[in-house]
Design a protein around this motif. Structure first.
Motif, PDB file in Angstrom:
ATOM      1  N   LEU A  46     -11.543  -2.807  15.040  1.00  0.00           N
ATOM      2  CA  LEU A  46     -10.209  -2.509  14.943  1.00  0.00           C
ATOM      3  C   LEU A  46      -9.821  -2.876  13.373  1.00  0.00           C
ATOM      4  O   LEU A  46      -9.161  -2.067  12.757  1.00  0.00           O
ATOM      5  CB  LEU A  46      -9.400  -3.446  15.978  1.00  0.00           C
ATOM      6  N   ASN A  47     -10.061  -4.276  12.718  1.00  0.00           N
ATOM      7  CA  ASN A  47      -9.386  -4.501  11.690  1.00  0.00           C
ATOM      8  C   ASN A  47     -10.267  -3.617  10.475  1.00  0.00           C
ATOM      9  O   ASN A  47      -9.433  -3.363   9.673  1.00  0.00           O
ATOM     10  CB  ASN A  47      -9.928  -5.939  11.236  1.00  0.00           C
ATOM     11  N   SER A  48     -11.591  -3.238  10.530  1.00  0.00           N
ATOM     12  CA  SER A  48     -11.634  -2.449   9.469  1.00  0.00           C
ATOM     13  C   SER A  48     -11.340  -1.070   9.497  1.00  0.00           C
ATOM     14  O   SER A  48     -10.990  -0.422   8.607  1.00  0.00           O
ATOM     15  CB  SER A  48     -13.327  -2.181   9.941  1.00  0.00           C
ATOM     16  N   PHE A  49     -10.923  -0.650  10.969  1.00  0.00           N
ATOM     17  CA  PHE A  49     -10.018   0.737  10.708  1.00  0.00           C
ATOM     18  C   PHE A  49      -8.521   0.517  10.160  1.00  0.00           C
ATOM     19  O   PHE A  49      -8.262   1.322   9.729  1.00  0.00           O
ATOM     20  CB  PHE A  49     -10.044   1.031  12.097  1.00  0.00           C
ATOM     21  N   LEU A  50      -8.124  -0.552  10.524  1.00  0.00           N
ATOM     22  CA  LEU A  50      -6.785  -0.855   9.950  1.00  0.00           C
ATOM     23  C   LEU A  50      -6.546  -0.980   8.462  1.00  0.00           C
ATOM     24  O   LEU A  50      -5.717  -0.760   7.743  1.00  0.00           O
ATOM     25  CB  LEU A  50      -6.147  -2.113  10.509  1.00  0.00           C
ATOM     26  N   VAL A 176       1.881  -7.753  -4.120  1.00  0.00           N
ATOM     27  CA  VAL A 176       2.287  -6.409  -4.017  1.00  0.00           C
ATOM     28  C   VAL A 176       3.880  -6.573  -4.385  1.00  0.00           C
ATOM     29  O   VAL A 176       4.658  -7.415  -3.956  1.00  0.00           O
ATOM     30  CB  VAL A 176       2.041  -5.304  -2.796  1.00  0.00           C
ATOM     31  N   ASP A 177       4.412  -5.536  -4.891  1.00  0.00           N
ATOM     32  CA  ASP A 177       5.961  -5.470  -5.156  1.00  0.00           C
ATOM     33  C   ASP A 177       6.497  -4.802  -3.912  1.00  0.00           C
ATOM     34  O   ASP A 177       5.849  -4.130  -2.916  1.00  0.00           O
ATOM     35  CB  ASP A 177       6.182  -4.832  -6.244  1.00  0.00           C
ATOM     36  N   ARG A 178       7.846  -5.131  -3.856  1.00  0.00           N
ATOM     37  CA  ARG A 178       8.479  -4.669  -2.622  1.00  0.00           C
ATOM     38  C   ARG A 178       8.464  -2.950  -2.405  1.00  0.00           C
ATOM     39  O   ARG A 178       8.360  -2.442  -1.461  1.00  0.00           O
ATOM     40  CB  ARG A 178      10.039  -4.864  -2.695  1.00  0.00           C
ATOM     41  N   GLU A 179       8.470  -2.327  -3.535  1.00  0.00           N
ATOM     42  CA  GLU A 179       8.418  -0.917  -3.630  1.00  0.00           C
ATOM     43  C   GLU A 179       7.139  -0.186  -2.837  1.00  0.00           C
ATOM     44  O   GLU A 179       7.029   0.827  -2.269  1.00  0.00           O
ATOM     45  CB  GLU A 179       8.362  -0.319  -4.864  1.00  0.00           C
ATOM     46  N   HIS A 180       5.845  -1.131  -3.143  1.00  0.00           N
ATOM     47  CA  HIS A 180       4.630  -0.553  -2.478  1.00  0.00           C
ATOM     48  C   HIS A 180       4.260  -1.468  -1.387  1.00  0.00           C
ATOM     49  O   HIS A 180       3.242  -1.198  -0.645  1.00  0.00           O
ATOM     50  CB  HIS A 180       3.501  -0.946  -3.356  1.00  0.00           C
ATOM     51  N   ALA A 181       5.223  -2.328  -0.879  1.00  0.00           N
ATOM     52  CA  ALA A 181       4.650  -3.227   0.293  1.00  0.00           C
ATOM     53  C   ALA A 181       4.591  -2.530   1.560  1.00  0.00           C
ATOM     54  O   ALA A 181       3.557  -2.575   2.427  1.00  0.00           O
ATOM     55  CB  ALA A 181       6.088  -3.904   0.640  1.00  0.00           C
ATOM     56  N   MET A 182       5.298  -1.356   1.885  1.00  0.00           N
ATOM     57  CA  MET A 182       5.105  -0.673   3.153  1.00  0.00           C
ATOM     58  C   MET A 182       3.773   0.176   3.192  1.00  0.00           C
ATOM     59  O   MET A 182       3.250   0.528   4.258  1.00  0.00           O
ATOM     60  CB  MET A 182       5.956   0.364   3.638  1.00  0.00           C
ATOM     61  N   ASP A 183       2.902   0.372   2.093  1.00  0.00           N
ATOM     62  CA  ASP A 183       1.628   0.894   2.097  1.00  0.00           C
ATOM     63  C   ASP A 183       0.592   0.024   2.784  1.00  0.00           C
ATOM     64  O   ASP A 183      -0.686   0.471   2.821  1.00  0.00           O
ATOM     65  CB  ASP A 183       1.324   1.291   0.601  1.00  0.00           C
ATOM     66  N   HIS A 184       1.082  -1.310   2.915  1.00  0.00           N
ATOM     67  CA  HIS A 184       0.086  -2.178   3.569  1.00  0.00           C
ATOM     68  C   HIS A 184       0.537  -2.595   4.797  1.00  0.00           C
ATOM     69  O   HIS A 184      -0.281  -3.602   5.397  1.00  0.00           O
ATOM     70  CB  HIS A 184       0.072  -3.273   2.487  1.00  0.00           C
ATOM     71  N   VAL A 185       1.320  -1.630   5.508  1.00  0.00           N
ATOM     72  CA  VAL A 185       1.563  -1.963   7.071  1.00  0.00           C
ATOM     73  C   VAL A 185       0.942  -1.143   7.861  1.00  0.00           C
ATOM     74  O   VAL A 185       1.248   0.321   7.667  1.00  0.00           O
ATOM     75  CB  VAL A 185       3.454  -1.921   7.112  1.00  0.00           C
ATOM     76  N   ALA A 186       0.178  -1.448   8.589  1.00  0.00           N
ATOM     77  CA  ALA A 186      -0.612  -0.407   9.673  1.00  0.00           C
ATOM     78  C   ALA A 186       0.200  -0.112  10.767  1.00  0.00           C
ATOM     79  O   ALA A 186       0.037   0.983  11.194  1.00  0.00           O
ATOM     80  CB  ALA A 186      -1.738  -1.283   9.791  1.00  0.00           C
ATOM     81  N   GLY A 187       0.918  -1.176  11.472  1.00  0.00           N
ATOM     82  CA  GLY A 187       1.835  -0.831  12.396  1.00  0.00           C
ATOM     83  C   GLY A 187       2.634  -1.923  12.878  1.00  0.00           C
ATOM     84  O   GLY A 187       2.814  -2.997  12.085  1.00  0.00           O
ATOM     85  N   ASN A 276      -4.413  -9.866   5.023  1.00  0.00           N
ATOM     86  CA  ASN A 276      -5.666  -9.022   5.243  1.00  0.00           C
ATOM     87  C   ASN A 276      -5.422  -8.250   6.559  1.00  0.00           C
ATOM     88  O   ASN A 276      -4.643  -8.396   7.335  1.00  0.00           O
ATOM     89  CB  ASN A 276      -6.750  -9.823   5.657  1.00  0.00           C
ATOM     90  N   PRO A 277      -6.319  -7.099   6.716  1.00  0.00           N
ATOM     91  CA  PRO A 277      -6.161  -6.290   7.751  1.00  0.00           C
ATOM     92  C   PRO A 277      -6.212  -6.834   9.209  1.00  0.00           C
ATOM     93  O   PRO A 277      -6.992  -7.645   9.360  1.00  0.00           O
ATOM     94  CB  PRO A 277      -7.488  -5.253   7.384  1.00  0.00           C
ATOM     95  N   GLY A 278      -5.332  -6.566   9.867  1.00  0.00           N
ATOM     96  CA  GLY A 278      -5.175  -7.128  11.202  1.00  0.00           C
ATOM     97  C   GLY A 278      -4.165  -8.435  11.365  1.00  0.00           C
ATOM     98  O   GLY A 278      -3.947  -8.855  12.310  1.00  0.00           O
ATOM     99  N   ASP A 279      -3.950  -8.890  10.128  1.00  0.00           N
ATOM    100  CA  ASP A 279      -3.091 -10.237  10.459  1.00  0.00           C
ATOM    101  C   ASP A 279      -1.520  -9.858  10.672  1.00  0.00           C
ATOM    102  O   ASP A 279      -1.193  -8.598  10.521  1.00  0.00           O
ATOM    103  CB  ASP A 279      -2.914 -10.598   8.804  1.00  0.00           C
TER     104      ASP A 279
END
Length: 324
Positions: A46-50, A176-187, A276-279
């Motif tokens: 799962l975390n590798s996928f995220l 990361v800055d606010r502008e790019h933060a959502m690029d790091h949200v998986a769900g 990190n992924p899955g956090d």
């Protein structure tokens, strides 16, 4: 076994469920679920996928024939496996004002109710103006699915609820800055941040501060929702958040009331340490906690928490029964 339909608006979501004594990752579409193999995911786990989610891949799988099972026939676990849990504090204005008015936080006992409210509002105005959300750390071992009964520790009678939108981190985020933060949200998923109120501000340490560890990290104190809903299907800016206790509405708000929104929280949290992924990153709880209602959790209580588009969780409370 589950006793509630999915309640999802998304075409599919992820879940984890018991399959012959082992917990496996599954794909949910409608009222059906199927196990996902590494080959299905295109990733080891799962975390590798995220870390680099291919939602189109799962979308294609969601409309194919295969070994689907009814959701009612499986027992769901927490849909995430976080290595870290960060929790945003004091992120709904009315919630914090209620806590201060209710006497939870330390303050000047000589103030009138009107003076106390004015003081609380001034505090929250200053928080919003500062641009600085604050966080505390939860223990990943407290994360459980809602099928696990919430055992109320016998050392207190002030165990409280705090239903929250929880962000699931995807690609690693560091400074990361606010502008790019959502690029790091998986769900997103649901988390009820259970809190033992009388342990939060110890009376024997003066004004040193809060004891987040003891107040919030008993076993099972972070029950989740049933699903991890992919970020492309969720607009976190205005989701309705509702918690019912034994059928009675206690919390009813929307994420539009957040002082600091999801991009701000992700960006600020990432400035100190990598996410990190899955956090999990919890966004804060709205007004209507037990501290406000002067009614805390008891043996036999049932909490039903829903967040728009994310389904629901049903948490059943049981007495500890042990002497500590």
């Amino acid at each position: 076994m589950t006793t509630m339909t999915a309640g999802l608006e998304a075409p599919f979501a992820l879940a984890r469920f018991d399959d012959g004594g082992r917990t496996v990752l599954g794909l949910v579409a409608g009222e059906r679920i199927r196990a996902l193999t590494p080959a299905d995911l295109g990733a080891e786990d799962l975390n590798s996928f995220l870390a680099d989610p291919d939602w189109d891949r799962l979308g294609d799988l969601a409309v194919t024939e295969g070994p689907w099972r009814s959701l009612d026939d499986v027992s769901l676990a927490a849909p995430v496996e976080p290595r870290e849990v960060l929790q945003a504090g004091a992120n709904y204005r009315t919630h914090v004002i209620q806590l201060i008015m209710g006497g939870l936080t330390k303050g000047d006992s000589t103030r009138t109710p009107e003076e106390t409210r004015a003081h609380a509002e001034k505090i929250m105005d200053a928080r919003a103006a500062s641009g600085r959300p604050f966080f505390f750390v939860g223990l990943p071992q407290c994360v459980v699915g809602d099928a696990v009964p919430l055992v109320l520790p016998g050392y207190s009678e002030t165990h409280d609820w705090e239903l929250e939108l929880a962000v699931v981190i995807g690609r690693r985020a560091f400074q990361v800055d606010r502008e790019h933060a959502m690029d790091h949200v998986a769900g997103y998923t649901i988390v009820n941040d259970i809190t033992t109120r009388d342990l939060l501000f110890p009376t024997d340490v003066g004004d040193i501060g809060a004891d987040w560890y003891r107040a919030k990290n008993a076993p099972g104190f972070l029950p989740t929702g049933r699903f991890l809903v992919p970020a492309p299907f969720v607009d976190p800016t205005d989701l309705r958040v509702v918690l019912k206790l034994n059928g009675e509405v206690m919390q009813d708000a929307t994420t539009a009331e957040l002082i600091f929104d999801v991009p701000s929280l992700v960006s600020t949290a990432s400035q100190t340490a990598p996410l990190n992924p899955g956090d999990l990153l919890l966004t804060g709880s709205p007004a209507g906690n037990g501290q406000h209602w002067k009614r805390f959790l008891r043996d036999g209580d049932v909490m039903t928490g829903t967040i728009q588009g994310l389904g629901a969780q049903v948490v059943r409370c049981v007495a500890d029964g042990s002497v500590r």
